[in-house]
Design an enzyme around this catalytic site. Structure first.
Site, PDB file in Angstrom:
ATOM      1  N   GLU A  63       0.809  -1.221   0.000  1.00 38.94           N
ATOM      2  CA  GLU A  63       0.000   0.000   0.000  1.00 38.94           C
ATOM      3  C   GLU A  63       0.845   1.274   0.000  1.00 38.94           C
ATOM      4  O   GLU A  63       0.519   2.256  -0.670  1.00 38.94           O
ATOM      5  CB  GLU A  63      -0.952  -0.002   1.200  1.00 38.94           C
ATOM      6  CG  GLU A  63      -2.166  -0.896   1.038  1.00 38.94           C
ATOM      7  CD  GLU A  63      -1.851  -2.382   1.199  1.00 38.94           C
ATOM      8  OE1 GLU A  63      -2.700  -3.216   0.833  1.00 38.94           O
ATOM      9  OE2 GLU A  63      -0.734  -2.697   1.693  1.00 38.94           O
ATOM     10  N   HIS A  66     -10.260  -5.638   8.554  1.00 37.30           N
ATOM     11  CA  HIS A  66     -11.156  -5.593   7.403  1.00 37.30           C
ATOM     12  C   HIS A  66     -12.440  -4.828   7.715  1.00 37.30           C
ATOM     13  O   HIS A  66     -13.332  -4.759   6.870  1.00 37.30           O
ATOM     14  CB  HIS A  66     -11.533  -7.005   6.954  1.00 37.30           C
ATOM     15  CG  HIS A  66     -10.396  -7.847   6.510  1.00 37.30           C
ATOM     16  ND1 HIS A  66      -9.490  -8.378   7.383  1.00 37.30           N
ATOM     17  CD2 HIS A  66     -10.014  -8.254   5.272  1.00 37.30           C
ATOM     18  CE1 HIS A  66      -8.591  -9.089   6.710  1.00 37.30           C
ATOM     19  NE2 HIS A  66      -8.885  -9.024   5.433  1.00 37.30           N
TER      20      HIS A  66
END
Length: 340
Positions: A75, A144
């Site tokens: 990321e 998540h």
């Protein structure tokens, strides 16, 4: 007269369609890419697969691999690459697969993306959109199902948008892409499959950083955004059956905050509850409560109450319904503020 009315009705039906929130974002991305060849999409599995939630489905096939690109599972590297693309005149749209995955890119986002325009004296703009599916409710574990909006909103230089339905998502993603400022675009993942009407007429496009009244009311103001707007509307419907009129305010933007409609509503109702999925401790509700009491203190009949998650790690999937604020917890907040 009859013909004119029929024509108007026909035009209205052509400009409106029913889409899921996910399809609204997909369609908005497609339109933005068609309008501007400098718009690129990059992220993990966003090309042929269409992303883990299929938000970019079909875009690789339509626009090709030079504009819709898969990236390594890194990321920080994705954001760093996007910063370079901005410097070369592109408008990258970056996908973080899940909310907490963005934390590994936090350094890049808050130290580079948010500050480049200021650091360069206005010479370099970062027209980047960082799409982040956020919130819980889909049976996923920690990492998540986070709500990181406050962590990003605190940093000047970042816009933070949070659509709540297909209409605001379709128009919001297009507006975010046209901004010269970097935008964190928070997508309520458990609402991806919720359907709603989208007016495709540009005249009907909302302004993404302007709050709206999602449901009018007279007794209590309920302020929220993103995934909890739908929950707030459910709570307001139940409250109405019990004789309480609840006005629901959808913020749509976390930074900047559009407090005008909020303050106007509080001046009418005198009572307010703020709700979000993030923990109450140091959540956006604290900022909203302080601002409301600064700007509408003499109109308040009770303290501003907050409804949110407990200050603890996100739980396993079987327990998440205890963690995420539901309509009952909002109704409890409404009852408490009415009892003051």
């Amino acid at each position: 007269m009859t013909t004119a009315t029929a024509d108007t009705t026909a035009e209205a039906s052509v400009s409106a369609t029913t889409l899921t929130l996910a399809a609204g974002i997909n369609r908005g991305l497609r339109q933005a890419m068609a309008d501007n060849e400098k718009v690129l999409i990059l992220g993990e599995d966003v090309a042929e697969l269409g992303g883990v939630f299929r938000i970019t489905d079909g875009l690789h096939e339509e626009f090709g691999g030079q504009r819709v690109m898969n990236t390594p599972l890194a990321e920080s590297g994705i954001i760093g690459t996007a910063v370079g693309l901005c410097a070369r005149g592109f408008r990258p749209v970056v996908e973080m697969q899940f909310d907490a995955f963005s934390y590994t890119a936090y350094d890049q986002i808050v130290n580079q993306v948010a500050k480049q325009h200021y650091r360069t004296g206005g010479h370099l703009r970062i027209p980047m959109v960082i799409r982040i599916p956020f919130g819980g409710g889909i049976g996923s574990p920690e990492h998540h199902s986070e709500s990181p909006e406050a962590a990003f909103a605190q940093h000047a230089g970042l816009r933070v948008m949070a659509p709540s339905d297909a209409h605001s998502a379709y128009w919001g993603i297009q507006e975010a892409i046209t901004r010269d400022d970097p935008v964190i675009f928070l997508e309520p993942k458990r609402r991806y499959w919720m359907k709603g009407e989208v007016d495709l007429d540009p005249a009907a496009a909302p302004t993404g950083d302007r709050a709206v009244i999602a449901r009018p009311g007279t007794d209590v103001t309920l302020v929220t955004y993103g995934p909890l707007v739908h929950t707030a509307l459910e709570a307001a419907e139940t409250a109405a059956e019990e004789g309480t009129s609840v006005e629901v305010v959808d913020l749509r933007s976390v930074s900047p905050l559009d407090l005008g409609p909020v303050v106007d509503s509080v001046q009418r109702t005198g009572r307010v509850v703020v709700a979000h999925e993030a923990p109450v401790f140091l959540g956006l509700g604290g900022e909203l409560a302080a601002r409301i009491q600064e700007q509408a203190f003499y109109h308040l009949h009770a303290p501003v109450l907050r409804v949110g998650a407990p200050h603890g790690p996100y739980p396993p999937a079987r327990l998440e319904h205890h963690y995420i604020p539901d309509a009952d917890r909002m109704l409890d907040g409404i009852d408490r503020v009415l009892d003051c």
